[in-house]
Scaffold this active site. Structure first.
Site, short mmCIF file in Angstrom:
data_model
loop_
_atom_site.label_atom_id
_atom_site.label_comp_id
_atom_site.label_asym_id
_atom_site.label_seq_id
_atom_site.Cartn_x
_atom_site.Cartn_y
_atom_site.Cartn_z
N ASP A 35 4.66 -19.51 38.83
CA ASP A 35 5.53 -19.15 37.71
C ASP A 35 6.25 -17.83 38.01
O ASP A 35 6.23 -17.36 39.14
CB ASP A 35 4.68 -19.03 36.44
CG ASP A 35 3.56 -17.99 36.62
OD1 ASP A 35 3.42 -17.46 37.74
OD2 ASP A 35 2.84 -17.70 35.65
N TYR B 96 -4.09 -16.52 29.57
CA TYR B 96 -4.11 -16.69 31.03
C TYR B 96 -5.14 -15.80 31.72
O TYR B 96 -5.85 -16.26 32.61
CB TYR B 96 -2.70 -16.41 31.59
CG TYR B 96 -1.67 -17.26 30.89
CD1 TYR B 96 -1.47 -18.58 31.29
CD2 TYR B 96 -0.96 -16.77 29.79
CE1 TYR B 96 -0.56 -19.38 30.62
CE2 TYR B 96 -0.05 -17.58 29.12
CZ TYR B 96 0.14 -18.89 29.53
OH TYR B 96 1.03 -19.69 28.86
N ASP C 44 3.14 -13.99 39.66
CA ASP C 44 1.70 -14.24 39.68
C ASP C 44 1.30 -15.46 40.50
O ASP C 44 0.35 -15.43 41.27
CB ASP C 44 1.22 -14.42 38.24
CG ASP C 44 -0.27 -14.66 38.18
OD1 ASP C 44 -1.02 -13.79 38.66
OD2 ASP C 44 -0.69 -15.71 37.68
N GLU D 59 -2.42 -25.31 42.18
CA GLU D 59 -1.90 -24.01 41.82
C GLU D 59 -2.14 -23.05 43.00
O GLU D 59 -3.07 -23.24 43.78
CB GLU D 59 -2.64 -23.51 40.57
CG GLU D 59 -2.21 -22.18 40.02
CD GLU D 59 -1.09 -22.27 39.00
OE1 GLU D 59 -1.36 -22.54 37.82
OE2 GLU D 59 0.08 -22.06 39.38
#
Ligand SMILES: *[C@@H]1O[C@H](CO)[C@@H](O)[C@H](O)[C@H]1NC(C)=O
Ligand SMILES: *[C@@H]1O[C@H](CO)[C@@H](O)[C@H](O)[C@H]1NC(C)=O
Ligand SMILES: *[C@@H]1O[C@H](CO)[C@@H](O)[C@H](O)[C@H]1NC(C)=O
Ligand SMILES: *[C@@H]1O[C@H](CO)[C@@H](O)[C@H](O)[C@H]1NC(C)=O
Ligand SMILES: *[C@@H]1O[C@H](CO)[C@@H](O)[C@H](O)[C@H]1NC(C)=O
Length: 439
Positions: A55, A208, A52, A418
């Protein structure tokens, strides 16, 4: 800006996110086979697909949305991809996703929607390479008739239908296209028959990717199926839904994302049916986004959320650039979309795309690229370190700056650094649109 270079690198980002057995033509030298034991409960092969973000969770919902969006860009800007020499790679990236989604759809009413190390939270406790993670104990979570998930099933249907459209102009694609459409129809049927929010059935995903509603995905999937099959029942199913401009009025409702597809639905209505109502709604949407009531940073970035504002600005830019191409306020929408994407490519003196431009993020919050070459060990010390990532995660769009246009190039600031499948998907389509408009 060299849009072709951005397209090229964005596709490489998706290659860096691949899970499973990598093909001989893998272009990311620091990646290898990983998660080779991913299986469903009764043992179905669930290897492949995409991790994703930074991770190693395979979250079905945002993965499917990303594929739908990437496919949309390929469909609309096929010639850009072809003339820039990126078509094969772009189609491979779609197929890498749909190969996995087809595997995950093990029966008409059964779809695997997540594979991760134990739980997603446990996965996040591991900092290391995907190649090194313990490949046992990666349970797969599914939806079925008893625990359904309309949003997940419908978005997966949309990804398959959109990909079928993107690849059907390729030679020898017929059989694969037929398979995609058969699965997409079954999934749509599953989604519309057994209605529930998917994160109730896969509670692990809730923290999430909690879904607000499944109604938008049902409409979005119906429109993609209509476009892929020409069958009127899908258009009938979608019509009349989400046509109300009031749905977009509040500032946060301007967001177009993996969770909320209303703006995408309107734009698809425009391309599918040339409906006047949809044209007016998109015209209003893009003008609301440009208006003084929308939230902008002082350097001109549309700021819809403090978590990864760039992804929201890029998704909206993609919509309004397509609107420009459809003749909806063409000059003003094209200029606005260009300004948003140029902000990401370097207009403020820095690039937000890893590996692109002269001053780009050196420390994306991404496990695999942060690790030193093997056989050196990789652990949390590499997350905490101030050094740049060992490998350049080419093409990844990071979360982006704060409301003051300030950006901290730090792996620990994951809010800003991120990266994720869905961040790049609308962005890549928008860049293709800019290249189209530039020639
Ligand atoms: C733009 O990028 C492409 C792909 O990386 C490269 O082949 C091309 O030479 C670049 N064009 C210019 C004008 O620098
Ligand atoms: C298409 O399939 C035929 C028969 O299997 C094969 O000979 C040909 O090389 C294929 N073409 C492409 C472009 O893959
Ligand atoms: C604009 O965004 C900032 C940062 O998220 C927030 O503090 C502010 O309240 C927002 N303003 C409006 C009018 O939404
Ligand atoms: C973490 O990695 C560093 C650098 O490779 C190494 O020196 C250290 O011993 C490792 N720590 C553990 C707990 O394995
Ligand atoms: C932006 O700058 C102002 C003034 O310096 C400060 O008060 C505010 O906390 C900053 N906002 C962010 C999100 O950093």
């Amino acid at each position: 800006y060299n849009y072709t270079d951005v397209l090229h690198k964005s596709i490489l980002f998706y290659e860096a996110q691949r899970s499973g057995r990598l093909p001989p033509n893998n272009r990311i030298p620091w990646r290898g086979d990983s998660a080779m034991n991913d299986r469903g409960g009764p043992g179905e092969d669930l290897t492949g697909g995409y991790y994703d973000a930074g991770d190693h969770v395979k979250f079905g919902f945002p993965m499917a949305f990303s594929i739908t969006m990437l496919a949309w860009g390929v469909i609309e800007y096929w010639d850009v991809y072809r003339t820039s020499g990126e078509l094969e790679a772009a189609i491979d990236s779609l197929k890498w996703g749909t190969d996995y989604l087809l595997k995950a759809h093990v029966a008409p009413n059964v779809l695997y929607g997540q594979v991760s190390f134990n739980t997603a939270t446990a996965d996040h406790r591991y900092w290391g390479r995907p190649e090194d993670m313990s490949s046992n104990n990666r349970p797969a979570y599914k939806i079925d008739r008893f625990k359904p998930g309309s949003d997940l099933a419908a978005e997966t249907a949309a990804a398959m239908a959109a990909t079928s459209l993107a690849i059907r102009r390729k030679e020898n694609a017929t059989r694969y296209v037929r398979r995609l459409i058969t699965h997409a129809k079954d999934l749509f049927n599953f989604a519309s028959t057994y209605k529930k929010l998917y994160h109730i059935s896969i509670p692990n995903a809730k923290k999430y990717y909690k879904s607000t509603s499944f109604k938008d995905e049902l409409t979005w999937a119906a429109l993609w199926l209509y476009r892929a099959t020409g069958e009127n029942k899908y258009l009938k199913n979608a019509e009349g839904k989400y046509m109300n401009w009031a749905l977009f009025q509040l500032p946060h409702k301007l967001r177009f994302s993996w969770d909320d597809k209303k703006a995408g639905i309107q734009m698809l209505m425009v391309s599918n049916t040339l409906k006047r109502g949809a044209q007016r709604t998109i015209k209003n949407y893009c003008s609301a986004v440009r208006s003084r009531n929308a939230n902008y940073t002082s350097k001109g970035l549309l700021y819809l959320h403090e978590w990864s504002p760039l992804r929201y600005a890029a998704n909206t830019a993609f919509i309004c650039l397509m609107a420009a191409d459809a003749g909806i306020d063409p000059t003003i929408n094209a200029a606005w979309g260009r300004r948003q994407i140029h902000y990401m490519l370097g207009d403020t003196g820095r690039s937000y795309v890893v590996g692109f431009g002269s001053r780009y993020p050196l420390r994306p919050h991404h496990r695999a690229s942060s690790c030193p070459p093997r056989p050196q060990t990789c652990n949390w010390s590499h997350k905490e370190s101030d050094n740049p990532n060992h490998f350049i995660l080419n093409g990844a769009l990071v979360g982006g700056p704060d409301y003051n246009d300030t950006f901290q190039d730090s792996r620990s600031n994951f809010k800003q650094n991120e990266v994720a499948l869905d961040y790049n998907a609308g962005f890549q389509g928008a860049v293709a649109a800019l290249q189209y408009q530039a020639v």
